[in-house]
Design a protein around this motif. Structure first.
Motif, PDB file in Angstrom:
ATOM      1  N   UNK A   1      -6.167   5.864  -4.645  1.00 25.03           N
ATOM      2  CA  UNK A   1      -5.910   4.524  -4.126  1.00 25.03           C
ATOM      3  C   UNK A   1      -7.161   3.967  -3.454  1.00 25.03           C
TER       4      UNK A   1
ATOM      5  N   UNK B   1      -4.173   9.433  -2.031  1.00 21.89           N
ATOM      6  CA  UNK B   1      -5.032   8.691  -1.100  1.00 21.89           C
ATOM      7  C   UNK B   1      -6.409   8.464  -1.722  1.00 21.89           C
ATOM      8  N   UNK B   2      -6.990   9.503  -2.358  1.00 15.80           N
ATOM      9  CA  UNK B   2      -8.339   9.279  -2.888  1.00 15.80           C
ATOM     10  C   UNK B   2      -8.329   8.289  -4.037  1.00 15.80           C
TER      11      UNK B   2
ATOM     12  N   UNK C   1       0.877   4.093  -2.790  1.00 18.27           N
ATOM     13  CA  UNK C   1       0.544   5.483  -2.451  1.00 18.27           C
ATOM     14  C   UNK C   1       1.645   6.434  -2.893  1.00 18.27           C
TER      15      UNK C   1
ATOM     16  N   UNK D   1       0.832  -1.194   0.000  1.00 17.32           N
ATOM     17  CA  UNK D   1       0.000   0.000   0.000  1.00 17.32           C
ATOM     18  C   UNK D   1       0.869   1.247   0.000  1.00 17.32           C
TER      19      UNK D   1
ATOM     20  N   UNK E   1     -22.734  -5.624  -1.892  1.00 19.00           N
ATOM     21  CA  UNK E   1     -21.906  -5.974  -0.735  1.00 19.00           C
ATOM     22  C   UNK E   1     -22.462  -5.259   0.497  1.00 19.00           C
TER      23      UNK E   1
ATOM     24  N   UNK F   1      -3.331  14.222  -1.245  1.00 16.72           N
ATOM     25  CA  UNK F   1      -4.782  14.046  -1.278  1.00 16.72           C
ATOM     26  C   UNK F   1      -5.185  13.199  -2.476  1.00 16.72           C
TER      27      UNK F   1
ATOM     28  N   UNK G   1     -10.728   0.162  -2.310  1.00 16.18           N
ATOM     29  CA  UNK G   1     -11.755  -0.137  -1.311  1.00 16.18           C
ATOM     30  C   UNK G   1     -13.159  -0.139  -1.880  1.00 16.18           C
ATOM     31  N   UNK G   2     -13.262  -0.025  -3.179  1.00 16.65           N
ATOM     32  CA  UNK G   2     -14.573  -0.034  -3.810  1.00 16.65           C
ATOM     33  C   UNK G   2     -15.170  -1.424  -3.695  1.00 16.65           C
ATOM     34  N   UNK G   3     -16.472  -1.513  -3.409  1.00 14.17           N
ATOM     35  CA  UNK G   3     -17.119  -2.827  -3.370  1.00 14.17           C
ATOM     36  C   UNK G   3     -18.320  -2.822  -4.293  1.00 14.17           C
ATOM     37  N   UNK G   4     -18.829  -4.035  -4.563  1.00 16.79           N
ATOM     38  CA  UNK G   4     -20.004  -4.139  -5.427  1.00 16.79           C
ATOM     39  C   UNK G   4     -21.224  -3.618  -4.675  1.00 16.79           C
ATOM     40  N   UNK G   5     -22.222  -3.105  -5.425  1.00 20.77           N
ATOM     41  CA  UNK G   5     -23.382  -2.497  -4.765  1.00 20.77           C
ATOM     42  C   UNK G   5     -24.081  -3.444  -3.789  1.00 20.77           C
TER      43      UNK G   5
ATOM     44  N   UNK H   1     -16.947  -1.578   6.885  1.00 21.14           N
ATOM     45  CA  UNK H   1     -15.506  -1.401   6.950  1.00 21.14           C
ATOM     46  C   UNK H   1     -14.997  -1.616   8.361  1.00 21.14           C
TER      47      UNK H   1
ATOM     48  N   UNK I   1     -10.287   4.829  -3.859  1.00 26.52           N
ATOM     49  CA  UNK I   1     -11.390   4.593  -4.785  1.00 26.52           C
ATOM     50  C   UNK I   1     -11.205   3.278  -5.527  1.00 26.52           C
TER      51      UNK I   1
END
Ligand SMILES: [Cu+2]
Ligand SMILES: [Cu+2]
Lengths: 648, 320
Positions: free
Chosen positions: B65, B62-63, B9, B5, B76, B59, B70-74, B80, B67
């Motif tokens: 990375x 981080x955003x 980053x 990570x 899910x 900024x 950590x994005x998940x399917x609707x 967190x 997005x």
């Protein structure tokens, strides 16, 4: 439970609804008929007062239209309108000793669209009234921006004479600030804040209704100013230019009074509501950040707004009554205005930002499925911004000719504000970390807000440094900066809020696809419109001009074309909202699986919000904490309530 | 945090920083630098831009990375990690910005103090702003007057600025310095030109209908040239001897041409009405010149009797 707002079906309940039958003649009943004749009647009353006193004092001419416009047109007639509509009924009956109707909340709820055009004391109806009318003024102000950009597409004069052009950008800014951003936040909070703290309504429902109805008055005055030229000195209305403007400048002065009175009254209402009406168990440290944000905003409004009211009164007095507050020829002090004006208008920047911070916190936490990072520091940063916000006003005056020693201290306080603001931005980002991100429309708008606001904030740090500010003040760099902050900041959060609570407010889901198209189109065209303005500003294009050097022609053409796309993108929003409100799929009580109290009740909520007082048992953002609850309506039902229940 | 990570980053941040630096570097942001004061301003500008790029890169990385990662399917429905905060990192992101803004503030204060001070013995120029024209007077050089600002290179000038009617603002982008002209008070500004040339002088404070056109030129001459210019002005008939011939056309072009169109004089100003087909009698024209009104300044005090007479003659006389 009956659904009573929006278009949902109304089921007869035990509660009374609609005004009880009254033995009044139809022309005397509170409503639009009475509003119409009372507006006229009060106008004549004002006219009579002016004529009488001019006759008494032997002034020539006895009938002078300028004082008549101020007294009869801009003061008495609106009062008559409010009285006719029923805004003062309760207090007048009380004062006259006639029987008052105790507040039995029988006027709550809206059953048809007509009910939105009445004085209604239900905070949910008022919230919708606010949001819809501010969107109307947003479209009007946006149209003016389009006209301004059309004029600026080429370097020469194209469509408007200079006075009209000056009025276009002045009224554009005034509408966006006083009739859109500030009241749109007030409207959203009006709807959700009492629900969020578990209250049945605002603390002063009648005052709440009155606050709303002051707004259309202010808006119509600003729009009417095109028929009475004179609002051509910018929204800042600096004298001596403002006092030299044609007489119509008083339309700005008075519109600010009406809008300002509206925001002060609403802010007082929020303060009392938040302080006294929180559900049992909701300590200050358990309040959702939206409530914190509106708490600090309301403090700002109550402390600062009287200053702009004063400054506009003084300008108007200089103009109408020939006082000499600001006229240097008569020992007035032109810079005095700027100090008073910015003592409001800098805090006003935070009045336009903090509620958006609150909305962003709600949305980002919910759609990241994580507690907000550093909750207490988030709340404390709001308070820090509130306090610091009153010590920086003169950063708008670095080149104004004010006492030079003020510049360095004001620069230091200005730069210091970057710290609490930075804390907020970093905390939102940290909230995303290790989250489960759902990019639904509200989340897109909230994240769009964070990134655009970072750009606006960084250009704000540049402006805080005096040497840079000296070079770029009053150029397009400033225009770029304020639009990144107010459009990329405030407007984006307003959209985040509207999409987030749309299901709650209307009982219907919006069209997610259209909402996403709306977002991406706005984001791209917004940046295409405003980013190049930094460049042409630094290179030497001043603001508030209708013609400019040919060297900036290409960029301006590009900016104008992008701005038309930006303008068009809002049509998608309008379409989506209207169609979804009419025929969108019914919304569940809690479509986003949020934890705050407004999601515990049906969508839309029952007329009286809660059948039983909610009990707050924990922090508002305990996502991922096993078994954690923010509030329960009933111990046994608590678990069931948190499931996304379809309310039929 | 995992090593992967951190690497991701840092690399995103470096890419963003590289792109933004390229935009800062390759785009011609600032106009030509032609004064000592601009050197200080540019220094603060670029230091601040560098700090901004630093924060923007953090900024953005981080955003971006978050997005992606950590994005998940609707559908899910998991939550967190319940992280409520981290005192250490909160202290870091309070302290680092504090240090940065202190750097900006100190640097700005030093540059500001420098830019407020003239180098050596400054030339004094009185600047009078009025709707919608500039007037420059050299009080220590025999009251020489001009509508363009003439300055010697490499010598500080103290501009003593006043306004006749409403607020205006003096700005030459190439000099960087800016100062409002405020009716009722006198403001000052120091400018030390470092390059000869012909620059735009712009009014940047909204001052009414002619605001966009309230422009003239700032002309920086070498010191001998400037001395010659001054001498010419001092000798030349700035204030013609009584009874002497007045150059009506020259006066018109200089004083009135910015606002009025007149074919005969070759001017094309658009703020006032065109004077090509003037249908006024001489008395009214004289009154208009003396008293102004309707957006036109009064010229009673700025023009000599002979000049006013000549102008009236020029505009509506027999030979006009
Ligand atoms: Cu400010
Ligand atoms: Cu100007």
């Amino acid at each position: 439970m009956s659904h009573v707002t929006g278009t949902s079906v109304h089921v007869e309940t035990g509660h009374g609804h609609g005004p009880p039958p009254r033995a009044r003649h139809w022309a005397l009943r509170a409503g639009w008929v009475r509003a119409a004749w009372m507006t006229g009647f009060f106008f004549l009353l004002g006219l009579g007062i002016v004529v009488f006193f001019r006759w008494l004092g032997g002034y020539d001419p006895t009938l002078d239209w300028e004082p008549v416009i101020v007294v009869a047109g801009l003061t008495m007639a609106p009062l008559g309108f409010l009285a006719g509509l029923g805004g003062f009924d309760y207090w007048v009956s009380y004062a006259l000793g006639s029987p008052t109707r105790p507040e039995d909340h029988s006027g709550h709820g809206a059953y048809t669209w007509r009910d939105y055009f009445r004085v209604n004391t239900d905070h949910k109806v008022i919230g919708i009234q606010y949001v819809s009318s501010t969107v109307f003024f947003f479209l009007a102000g946006g149209l003016m921006a389009m006209l301004v950009r059309a004029e600026l597409a080429r370097p020469e004069t194209e469509f408007f004479d200079t006075q009209t052009y000056n009025e276009l950008f002045s009224v554009h800014a005034s509408l966006m600030i006083f009739l859109f951003i500030i009241p749109a936040f007030a409207g959203l909070a009006n709807y959700v804040l009492p629900l969020m703290i578990g209250a049945p309504d605002m603390a002063f429902p009648r005052l709440n209704a009155l606050s709303f109805w002051l707004l259309p008055i202010a808006g119509i005055m600003l729009l009417a100013s095109f028929f009475f030229p004179g609002v051509g000195a910018g929204w800042t209305n600096y004298p001596p230019l403002s006092t030299e403007q044609p007489f119509g400048n008083v339309f700005f002065s008075m519109a600010v009074q009406w809008a300002g009175a509206s925001s002060i009254m609403t802010a007082l209402n929020f303060l009392v509501t938040i302080i006294t009406m929180r559900a049992p168990g909701m300590t200050f440290w358990r309040m959702p950040l939206l409530v914190w944000a509106n708490f600090t905003t309301s403090l700002l409004v109550v402390i600062a707004t009287p200053f702009i009211a004063g400054s506009q009164f003084f300008v108007m007095f200089d103009k109408v009554m020939h006082t000499n507050f600001f006229d240097p020829g008569e020992n007035g002090y032109a810079l005095g205005y700027q100090h008073i004006f910015w003592f409001y208008s800098h805090p006003a920047v935070y009045i336009m930002m903090l509620p958006g911070f609150g909305i962003a916190s709600e949305v980002i936490s919910t759609f990241s499925r994580k507690p907000i990072f550093g909750y207490r520091l988030m709340a404390l940063s709001l308070m820090a911004i509130l306090v610091l916000g009153f010590s920086v006003w003169a950063h708008h005056m670095f080149v104004s000719g004010m006492a030079t020693y003020l510049r360095v201290p004001m620069m230091v306080t200005t730069l210091l504000i970057a710290i609490p603001t930075g804390i907020k931005v970093f905390s939102w980002l940290a909230t995303l970390w290790e989250g489960r991100l759902h990019f639904s429309a509200p989340m897109l708008w909230a994240l769009g807000f964070v990134s655009m606001f970072v750009i606006g904030g960084l250009s704000g740090v540049m402006l805080g440094a005096v040497p840079i500010d000296i070079h770029v003040s009053d150029t397009y760099f400033i225009v770029a900066h304020i639009h990144y902050v107010l459009l990329g900041g405030s407007l984006f959060t307003i959209f985040a809020g509207i999409y987030y609570w749309f299901p709650k407010m209307t009982g219907r889901m919006y069209n997610e696809r259209l909402a996403k198209i709306h977002f991406w189109l706005t984001l791209v065209s917004f940046n295409a419109t405003f980013f190049p303005m930094h460049l042409i500003g630094v290179q030497g294009m001043p603001r508030r001009v209708a013609t400019y050097e040919p060297q900036f022609g290409d960029w301006n053409l590009f900016i104008s074309l992008s701005s038309f796309v930006l303008g068009a993108s809002f049509m998608i929003f309008v379409y989506n909202v209207i169609v979804s409100w009419k025929s969108g799929p019914p919304a569940p009580a809690n479509p986003w699986r949020g934890m705050t109290i407004e999601w515990l009740v049906s969508s839309p909520p029952p007329v009286f919000n809660f059948d039983e007082v909610p009990q707050v048992v924990g922090n508002p953002y305990e996502y991922g904490v096993k078994g954690a609850r923010h509030a329960i309506l009933n111990g046994d039902r608590a678990a069931a309530e948190l499931e996304p229940v379809r309310s039929t | 945090m995992r090593r992967g990570a951190i690497v991701a980053l840092v690399s995103i941040a470096l890419v963003v920083a590289a792109v933004t630096t390229a935009i800062a570097y390759f785009v011609d942001w600032l106009p030509e630098q032609a004064s000592e004061e601009r050197q200080g301003i540019d220094l603060v500008f670029w230091v601040t831009v560098a700090i901004c790029i630093f924060f923007f890169a953090i900024v953005a990385s981080v955003s971006i990375y978050a997005a992606v990662k950590f994005r998940v399917r609707p559908d899910d429905e998991s939550d967190g990690a319940p992280i409520h905060g981290h005192t250490g990192i909160e202290i870091v992101w309070t302290l680092v910005p504090t240090i940065c803004v202190v750097v900006i503030a100190v640097l700005s204060a030093i540059v500001l103090a420098q830019n407020d001070k003239p180098k050596g013995d400054p030339l004094r120029v009185d600047v009078l702003a009025q709707q919608f024209a500039w007037q420059f007077t050299y009080p220590e050089e025999g009251e020489v007057r001009a509508t363009n600002l003439y300055l010697p290179v490499d010598r500080s000038t103290r501009l003593v600025i006043s306004a006749r009617d409403v607020l205006h603002s003096f700005w030459v982008p190439e000099f960087g310095q800016k100062q409002d002209a405020v009716p009722g008070i006198v403001t000052t500004l120091i400018v030390t030109p470092t390059k000869t040339g012909d620059y735009r002088l712009i009014c940047t404070e909204l001052c009414g209908q002619g605001h966009a056109l309230m422009r003239t030129r700032a002309i920086v001459l070498s010191q001998p040239e400037f001395a010659r210019w001054l001498r010419e002005q001092q000798q030349g008939p700035a204030e013609p001897p009584p009874g002497g011939e007045v150059d009506a056309q020259g006066t018109f072009v200089q004083t009135c041409g910015g606002c009025h169109e007149l074919e005969q004089a070759g001017t094309s100003g658009q703020i006032g009405p065109s004077l090509n087909e003037l249908a006024l009698d001489p008395a009214d024209v004289e009154e208009q010149i003396r008293k102004g009104g309707g957006g036109m300044p009064a010229f009673e005090n700025d023009l000599s009797e002979a000049q006013i007479e000549a102008l009236v003659q020029y505009l509506v006389g027999d030979d006009a």
